[in-house]
Write a protein that holds these residues in place. Structure first.
Motif, short mmCIF file in Angstrom:
data_model
loop_
_atom_site.label_atom_id
_atom_site.label_comp_id
_atom_site.label_asym_id
_atom_site.label_seq_id
_atom_site.Cartn_x
_atom_site.Cartn_y
_atom_site.Cartn_z
N VAL A 135 4.48 23.40 -6.58
CA VAL A 135 5.91 23.64 -6.83
C VAL A 135 6.65 22.50 -6.19
N SER A 136 7.34 21.70 -7.01
CA SER A 136 8.06 20.58 -6.40
C SER A 136 9.19 20.12 -7.30
N PRO A 137 10.15 19.38 -6.75
CA PRO A 137 11.21 18.82 -7.59
C PRO A 137 10.62 17.79 -8.54
N PRO A 138 11.25 17.55 -9.70
CA PRO A 138 10.64 16.72 -10.73
C PRO A 138 10.26 15.32 -10.27
N ASP A 139 11.09 14.67 -9.43
CA ASP A 139 10.74 13.30 -9.08
C ASP A 139 9.41 13.25 -8.31
N THR A 140 9.22 14.17 -7.39
CA THR A 140 7.93 14.24 -6.68
C THR A 140 6.83 14.64 -7.65
N PHE A 141 7.13 15.64 -8.48
CA PHE A 141 6.13 16.21 -9.37
C PHE A 141 5.53 15.15 -10.28
N PHE A 142 6.40 14.33 -10.87
CA PHE A 142 5.90 13.37 -11.86
C PHE A 142 5.34 12.11 -11.22
N THR A 143 5.83 11.76 -10.05
CA THR A 143 5.36 10.50 -9.48
C THR A 143 4.28 10.70 -8.43
N ASN A 144 4.38 11.79 -7.70
CA ASN A 144 3.47 11.91 -6.56
C ASN A 144 3.10 13.37 -6.28
N ARG A 172 -2.21 16.25 -11.00
CA ARG A 172 -2.18 14.85 -11.42
C ARG A 172 -3.00 14.66 -12.70
N LEU A 173 -4.20 15.23 -12.71
CA LEU A 173 -5.09 15.12 -13.88
C LEU A 173 -4.44 15.72 -15.12
N PHE A 174 -3.83 16.89 -14.94
CA PHE A 174 -3.18 17.56 -16.06
C PHE A 174 -2.06 16.71 -16.62
N LEU A 175 -1.25 16.15 -15.71
CA LEU A 175 -0.12 15.32 -16.16
C LEU A 175 -0.62 14.08 -16.90
N ASP A 176 -1.66 13.47 -16.37
CA ASP A 176 -2.25 12.30 -17.04
C ASP A 176 -2.64 12.66 -18.45
N GLN A 177 -3.26 13.83 -18.57
CA GLN A 177 -3.73 14.27 -19.88
C GLN A 177 -2.58 14.43 -20.87
N ILE A 178 -1.54 15.18 -20.46
CA ILE A 178 -0.51 15.46 -21.47
C ILE A 178 0.46 14.31 -21.64
#
Ligand SMILES: Nc1ncnc2c1ncn2[C@@H]1O[C@H](COP(=O)(O)OP(=O)(O)O)[C@@H](O)[C@H]1O
Ligand SMILES: [Mg+2]
Lengths: 249, 280
Positions: A224-233, A240-246
């Motif tokens: 659970v995090s704010p979007p800037d952290t979520f997408f970058t770090n 991280r793997l899931f985000l890379d995938q989609i």
């Protein structure tokens, strides 16, 4: 997001089973008034199950769920009142096929809120304007495109003057060229200050409106995090793997 | 109304049936076969009757359908019998529909008691012959609860057909997608409101054809009440025969009258169905 505003959905140690299958595992989450939360995660991770608990389409087995000050459980006498406060938009639209668009929007206010016809129609037309299809009022759902149907479904919830809107993959059943017309309406809704919990993999939308990003996997909330952290770090490797995938696509 | 999703069924073209079957299945050939069979039956029965020395008196039949007296045009006994049959059947059908809906809702209520009661009722009705049920209502329940032969007939037909109608309702209700329930719930509708405004109006489309079949079935089985001498089409046919001894002519006529009524019903409803389908 604004730490100042009051919590409107509080989830504590929530567990949910389908028979022996452990669908939600010790979920803890808080949504504040006006907050936009986007939930993502692989298929079968329990996203639908979680938000369906928020309006009593599913019942949790243990833990606590408090929405707008009301304790949600199967015996709760307040559930029907609560459902009027909590709108839900489904992947498959689920419009009432035997009613016209206008009737789809009016039936809730008239039968549930006991409004008069004139008032219900005025409200219906107002929200049909909001979702940019005032000219479709007298058509039947089957005569509309998927994108138009989903916008009618959003308007149908808004007509109940809901305070919280839940979206369960609202664009997944749409042809690609119709996704944006629905997302645009959702962005406008977000700007109007509505509290929204959105299950979606539309990361462009998430970046634009989300206050909080949630990543679920195997019935657990992993991140659970704010979007800037979520997408970058993101703090978890699985996220991280899931985000890379989609995001590849 | 959205059409059922048949997208998965496209693709393969249907295999052609063998030429001989296609020939037999064509409309013209079907009609020809039908006419030939009917002609054979009629010819057979007439010559058979002739050989028995049966004295045909068709000219005496029309008076039982209609007549012209000094008072003008008058309907005959058979037509009044038909009216009685229609009235009896319509009342029984209305009751059967209400009872059938209740049993179906009980079955679908999810309550253990409700399911048990409705299944018990269905099994009971399904396993008693209609004639025995009629005797039960007339000779046993009638005297106990104080209803006459007319109401015994109506109740028998209503109870018997409610079992079948409840299954039609159940299938019709189950045919409405689950998403409709969820959408109705999520705008705060109660179970009753959901049935009334969302589910039942959509089930009608699925139920119309089998309900018509059931209405036709009920009209036909209503003939059975003639065994307790309720005045309706079959009873009146029997009475006329005992006065005139024209059993062949009258039974043919009574059969034809039943057929005309049930055919009109079927055709009327299939017209309604088409109208209804186009509407949405
Ligand atoms: N009604 C149900 N009965 C049994 N299992 C279910 C039911 N609904 C969902 N599940 C299971 O629970 C898990 C989570 O489902 P769901 O919440 O729909 O996941 P998601 O929305 O993240 O794809 C899945 O493994 C699914 O098979
Ligand atoms: Mg889902």
């Amino acid at each position: 997001m604004t730490g100042a505003s009051a919590p409107i959905i509080e989830v504590a140690n929530l567990d949910k089973f389908y028979g022996d299958f452990h669908a939600l595992k010790d979920v803890n989450l808080t949504v504040h008034q006006g907050e936009k939360m986007v939930i993502c995660g692989p298929s079968g991770s329990g996203k639908s199950t979680l938000i369906r608990c928020f309006n009593g389409l599913e019942w949790h087995n243990s833990g606590r769920l408090v929405i707008d000050g009301v304790e949600v459980h199967e015996q709760s006498k307040d559930m029907r009142r609560l459902r009027q406060e909590v709108g839900m938009v489904f992947q498959q639209f689920n419009l009432f096929p035997h009613l016209t668009v206008l009737e789809n929007l009016m039936i809730g206010p008239m039968k549930v809120r006991r409004q008069g016809r004139a008032q219900a129609e005025a409200t219906a037309r107002k929200y049909l304007d909001r979702v940019h299809i005032p000219e479709q009022a007298d058509k039947y759902p089957a005569q509309l495109s998927g994108g138009q149907q989903q916008r009618v479904a959003i308007a149908r919830s808004l007509c109940m003057e809901t305070r919280i809107m839940l979206f369960d993959e609202p664009t997944s059943a749409l042809d690609p060229e119709m996704i944006n017309e629905v997302l645009d309406v959702m962005v406008e809704l977000a700007q109007s200050g509505m509290t929204m919990v959105v299950v979606t993999h539309e990361m462009g939308f998430a970046r634009k409106v989300a206050d909080t990003m949630v990543f679920m996997e195997a019935g657990e909330i992993v991140e659970v995090s704010p979007p800037d952290t979520f997408f970058t770090n993101p703090s978890s490797e699985r996220c991280r793997l899931f985000l890379d995938q989609i995001l590849e696509h | 109304m959205s059409a059922p999703d048949l997208s998965g069924l496209k693709g393969q073209p249907l295999p052609q049936r063998p030429a001989f079957q296609r020939f037999l299945g064509s409309t013209a050939v079907s009609i020809a076969i039908y006419v030939a069979v009917m002609a054979l039956i009629i010819y057979g029965s007439f010559t058979g009757a002739q050989n028995m020395g049966y004295n045909w008196q068709w000219h005496r039949v029309p008076q039982f359908l209609y007549s012209f007296t000094e008072d003008g045009f008058e309907l005959g006994e058979i037509v009044y019998g038909l009216f009685a049959t229609i009235q009896l059947s319509a009342t029984a059908f209305a009751l059967a529909t209400v009872l059938g809906l209740l049993v179906a809702l009980l079955r679908l209520s999810g309550l253990v008691m409700g399911t048990a009661v409705s299944i018990g009722f269905l099994e009971l009705i399904r396993n008693i012959p209609l004639l025995v049920l009629l005797y039960l209502f007339y000779y046993v329940l009638g005297p106990i609860f104080g209803f006459d032969r007319y109401w015994a007939s109506i109740l028998t037909l209503a109870v018997f057909h409610s079992a079948l109608i409840s299954e039609i309702f159940r299938a019709g209700i189950n045919a409405v997608p689950k998403g409709q329930w969820e959408a109705a719930k999520s705008i705060g509708m109660s179970t009753g409101q959901t049935y009334r405004y969302i589910i039942l109006p959509q089930s009608v489309r699925f139920m119309l054809p089998p309900m018509t079949g059931e209405a036709v079935h009920l009209i036909k089985s209503s003939a059975i009440v003639s065994v307790i001498a309720v005045a309706e089409l079959t009873t009146i046919g029997r009475n006329i025969i005992s006065d005139t001894f024209m059993s062949f002519e009258i039974w043919f006529t009574v059969a034809a009258v039943y057929m005309v009524v049930t055919l009109i019903l079927s055709v009327g409803v299939s017209y309604l169905e088409r109208r209804y389908a186009v509407d949405q």
